[in-house]
Design an enzyme around this catalytic site. Structure first.
Site, PDB file in Angstrom:
ATOM      1  N   MET A   1       0.829  -1.210   0.000  1.00  0.00           N
ATOM      2  CA  MET A   1       0.000   0.000   0.000  1.00  0.00           C
ATOM      3  C   MET A   1       0.865   1.263   0.000  1.00  0.00           C
ATOM      4  O   MET A   1       0.670   2.160  -0.807  1.00  0.00           O
ATOM      5  CB  MET A   1      -0.928  -0.035   1.228  1.00  0.00           C
ATOM      6  CG  MET A   1      -1.935   1.090   1.293  1.00  0.00           C
ATOM      7  SD  MET A   1      -2.847   1.432  -0.233  1.00  0.00           S
ATOM      8  CE  MET A   1      -4.393   0.651   0.070  1.00  0.00           C
ATOM      9  N   VAL A  77       0.743   2.012   7.680  1.00  0.00           N
ATOM     10  CA  VAL A  77       1.137   0.756   8.330  1.00  0.00           C
ATOM     11  C   VAL A  77      -0.106  -0.120   8.547  1.00  0.00           C
ATOM     12  O   VAL A  77      -1.222   0.287   8.221  1.00  0.00           O
ATOM     13  CB  VAL A  77       1.876   0.992   9.679  1.00  0.00           C
ATOM     14  CG1 VAL A  77       3.127   1.819   9.466  1.00  0.00           C
ATOM     15  CG2 VAL A  77       0.960   1.651  10.716  1.00  0.00           C
ATOM     16  N   GLU A  79      -3.290  -2.235  10.295  1.00  0.00           N
ATOM     17  CA  GLU A  79      -4.386  -1.700  11.111  1.00  0.00           C
ATOM     18  C   GLU A  79      -4.196  -2.046  12.591  1.00  0.00           C
ATOM     19  O   GLU A  79      -4.876  -2.909  13.136  1.00  0.00           O
ATOM     20  CB  GLU A  79      -5.723  -2.260  10.615  1.00  0.00           C
ATOM     21  CG  GLU A  79      -6.094  -1.860   9.202  1.00  0.00           C
ATOM     22  CD  GLU A  79      -6.468  -0.385   9.075  1.00  0.00           C
ATOM     23  OE1 GLU A  79      -7.641  -0.061   9.005  1.00  0.00           O
ATOM     24  OE2 GLU A  79      -5.546   0.472   9.051  1.00  0.00           O
ATOM     25  N   LYS A  84      -0.156   2.924  15.273  1.00  0.00           N
ATOM     26  CA  LYS A  84      -0.496   4.178  14.590  1.00  0.00           C
ATOM     27  C   LYS A  84      -0.389   5.363  15.568  1.00  0.00           C
ATOM     28  O   LYS A  84       0.103   6.424  15.211  1.00  0.00           O
ATOM     29  CB  LYS A  84      -1.903   4.099  13.981  1.00  0.00           C
ATOM     30  CG  LYS A  84      -1.950   3.192  12.731  1.00  0.00           C
ATOM     31  CD  LYS A  84      -3.335   3.162  12.107  1.00  0.00           C
ATOM     32  CE  LYS A  84      -3.465   2.131  11.006  1.00  0.00           C
ATOM     33  NZ  LYS A  84      -2.863   2.491   9.740  1.00  0.00           N
ATOM     34  N   SER A 106      -8.075   2.135   6.895  1.00  0.00           N
ATOM     35  CA  SER A 106      -9.324   1.878   6.161  1.00  0.00           C
ATOM     36  C   SER A 106     -10.510   1.733   7.102  1.00  0.00           C
ATOM     37  O   SER A 106     -11.648   1.768   6.679  1.00  0.00           O
ATOM     38  CB  SER A 106      -9.174   0.616   5.307  1.00  0.00           C
ATOM     39  OG  SER A 106      -8.717  -0.448   6.107  1.00  0.00           O
ATOM     40  N   HIS A 127      -7.485   7.905   2.520  1.00  0.00           N
ATOM     41  CA  HIS A 127      -7.688   6.469   2.321  1.00  0.00           C
ATOM     42  C   HIS A 127      -7.644   6.116   0.842  1.00  0.00           C
ATOM     43  O   HIS A 127      -8.557   6.444   0.086  1.00  0.00           O
ATOM     44  CB  HIS A 127      -9.014   6.045   2.963  1.00  0.00           C
ATOM     45  CG  HIS A 127      -9.302   4.587   2.811  1.00  0.00           C
ATOM     46  ND1 HIS A 127     -10.568   4.068   2.727  1.00  0.00           N
ATOM     47  CD2 HIS A 127      -8.461   3.510   2.699  1.00  0.00           C
ATOM     48  CE1 HIS A 127     -10.496   2.762   2.579  1.00  0.00           C
ATOM     49  NE2 HIS A 127      -9.229   2.405   2.562  1.00  0.00           N
ATOM     50  N   ASN A 177     -15.688   1.461   3.304  1.00  0.00           N
ATOM     51  CA  ASN A 177     -15.574   0.172   3.993  1.00  0.00           C
ATOM     52  C   ASN A 177     -16.751  -0.086   4.923  1.00  0.00           C
ATOM     53  O   ASN A 177     -17.180  -1.218   5.089  1.00  0.00           O
ATOM     54  CB  ASN A 177     -14.258   0.074   4.758  1.00  0.00           C
ATOM     55  CG  ASN A 177     -13.121  -0.306   3.824  1.00  0.00           C
ATOM     56  OD1 ASN A 177     -13.353  -0.696   2.685  1.00  0.00           O
ATOM     57  ND2 ASN A 177     -11.908  -0.176   4.278  1.00  0.00           N
TER      58      ASN A 177
END
Length: 403
Positions: A1, A77, A79, A84, A106, A127, A177
């Site tokens: 990502m 990074v 989830e 974070k 996300s 995102h 999401n």
């Protein structure tokens, strides 16, 4: 990502610093950007000279020393909330006071991510959808504290890197999401009650999605599926279907396409084929959840499969709209098309729902909720619009844009 986001930025002439925790990961990340650009050269979409010039915009780093002059940081990074939070505390120390601090999370609430910082006004969600240099949507997530200037600046970056930006409010899963979390859950519920997973994927692909829910979980990977699923179970416990099917398979070292085994089996060329062994996992999961087999589900018409998978998505989209997370229904339509691959010729999730009518959707959900429980229960907004026979996409009073 992270490599995909870096690729999108260097392609639009932004100089990028890619930070990693060790040299091995850093070289792998730079290697991925290089491979992304080389594939453009191969396809004749980029000259060798342009490739070299674009690659020169990318620098690697193992610490935050070089962050003292950056204008925007995008954290990408895994989830993990505490990881974070730690990163955002560090960024606040090393970045200049005007620097925009963005997260590519996300699902995780941004207020939680920025909890330990004093920079609430410059924290924002950026995102991207995977693969980040290809997918056209950028979901920009504003909290109540995010300054309008930061939102405008990120909109500008989004347009310069040729993305379609949609500004949404902050909550678990944001708009895309959160709207689509019932997509996989509905499929799991149907399978535990007797439907065939491969039949579901076949029908959903025929409907126009790039892939069905089970093929999608294999592509995303079971680790990500469980991490995001957990966020929804914690935040919306009353309407999540708690299936053990994915965790049971992961225990057996099946984690999706990367391990060549998930709901499907994969060969060297990533070609998927059904796995007869899946039956035993479904039976195990069914024993844990106590789901009763409904013989009707084995012979479900295609129309019913589509509706049982997508009406819960419409139901959640209605909640997102009613709460003002999305300012207008068209934002949800664009998000479903560009973020989740909803078939463009169906006009987007809310447009499609209105073509069927709020009354019809509400009555179907009511009917299923009597048999299968709260998961299908229509939300107040949907029930209200159905009672009036009103379109789901007509404006909501309290949703006001802050820009």
């Amino acid at each position: 990502m992270g490599s995909g986001i870096a690729t999108a930025l260097v392609l639009s002439n932004y100089p990028v610093i890619l930070k990693e925790v060790n040299n091995q990961f850093l070289q792998a990340g730079i290697g991925r950007v290089k491979a992304n650009l080389q594939s453009r050269v191969k396809k004749g979409r980029m000259t060798q000279e342009k490739f070299e010039k674009t690659m020169s915009l990318l620098k690697g780093a193992l610490d935050y020393e070089s962050f003292k002059d950056v204008d925007l940081v995008i954290e990408a990074v895994i989830e993990n909330v505490s990881l974070k939070q730690q990163i955002f505390s560090d960024l606040e120390k090393y970045c200049p006071p005007h620097c925009i601090l963005a997260s590519n999370t996300s699902t995780i609430d941004l207020n939680l991510i920025g909890k330990q910082t004093k920079s609430q006004d410059r924290i924002i969600g950026a995102h991207f959808f995977s693969p980040a240099h290809v997918m056209p949507l950028l979901e920009i997530v504003r909290t109540k504290q995010t300054s309008p200037q930061v939102i405008v600046d990120l909109l500008d970056v989004g347009k310069k890197i040729r993305k379609t930006p949609v500004v949404v409010g902050n909550c678990t899963g944001f708009a895309v999401n959160r709207m689509f979390f019932p997509y996989t859950q509905a499929a799991l519920l149907l399978v535990e009650h007797g439907a065939d997973p491969y039949q579901i994927d076949k029908v959903i692909t025929k409907f126009g999605m790039p892939m069905g829910p089970f093929r999608l979980v294999d592509l995303v990977g079971f680790g990500v599926a469980i991490a995001t699923g957990t966020q929804f179970v914690v935040n919306f416990p009353e309407r999540t279907y708690k299936s053990m099917l994915i965790p049971l398979m992961q225990e057996d070292k099946r984690a999706g396409e990367t391990t060549r085994k998930g709901f499907y089996l994969y060969d060297d060329r990533r070609k998927a084929k059904p796995d007869p062994e899946l039956r035993k996992y479904i039976e195990k999961a069914r024993n844990i959840s106590g789901a009763a087999i409904d013989p009707r589900l084995a012979k479900l018409p295609e129309k019913d499969i589509v509706e049982m998978i997508f009406f819960p998505v419409v139901n959640e989209a209605c909640r997102v709209f009613a709460e003002g997370i999305a300012v207008k229904a068209a934002d949800l339509d664009i998000s479903s098309l560009m973020g989740m691959g909803f078939p463009p010729y169906r006009g987007g999730i809310m447009f499609w729902a209105d073509s069927l009518g709020s009354k019809y959707i509400n009555s179907r959900l009511e009917e299923w909720s009597k048999t299968y429980g709260e998961f299908f229960k229509p939300c107040a907004f949907l029930a209200e619009r159905a009672a009036k026979g009103a379109p789901l996409s007509s404006p909501v009073d309290q949703a006001k844009s802050r820009l």
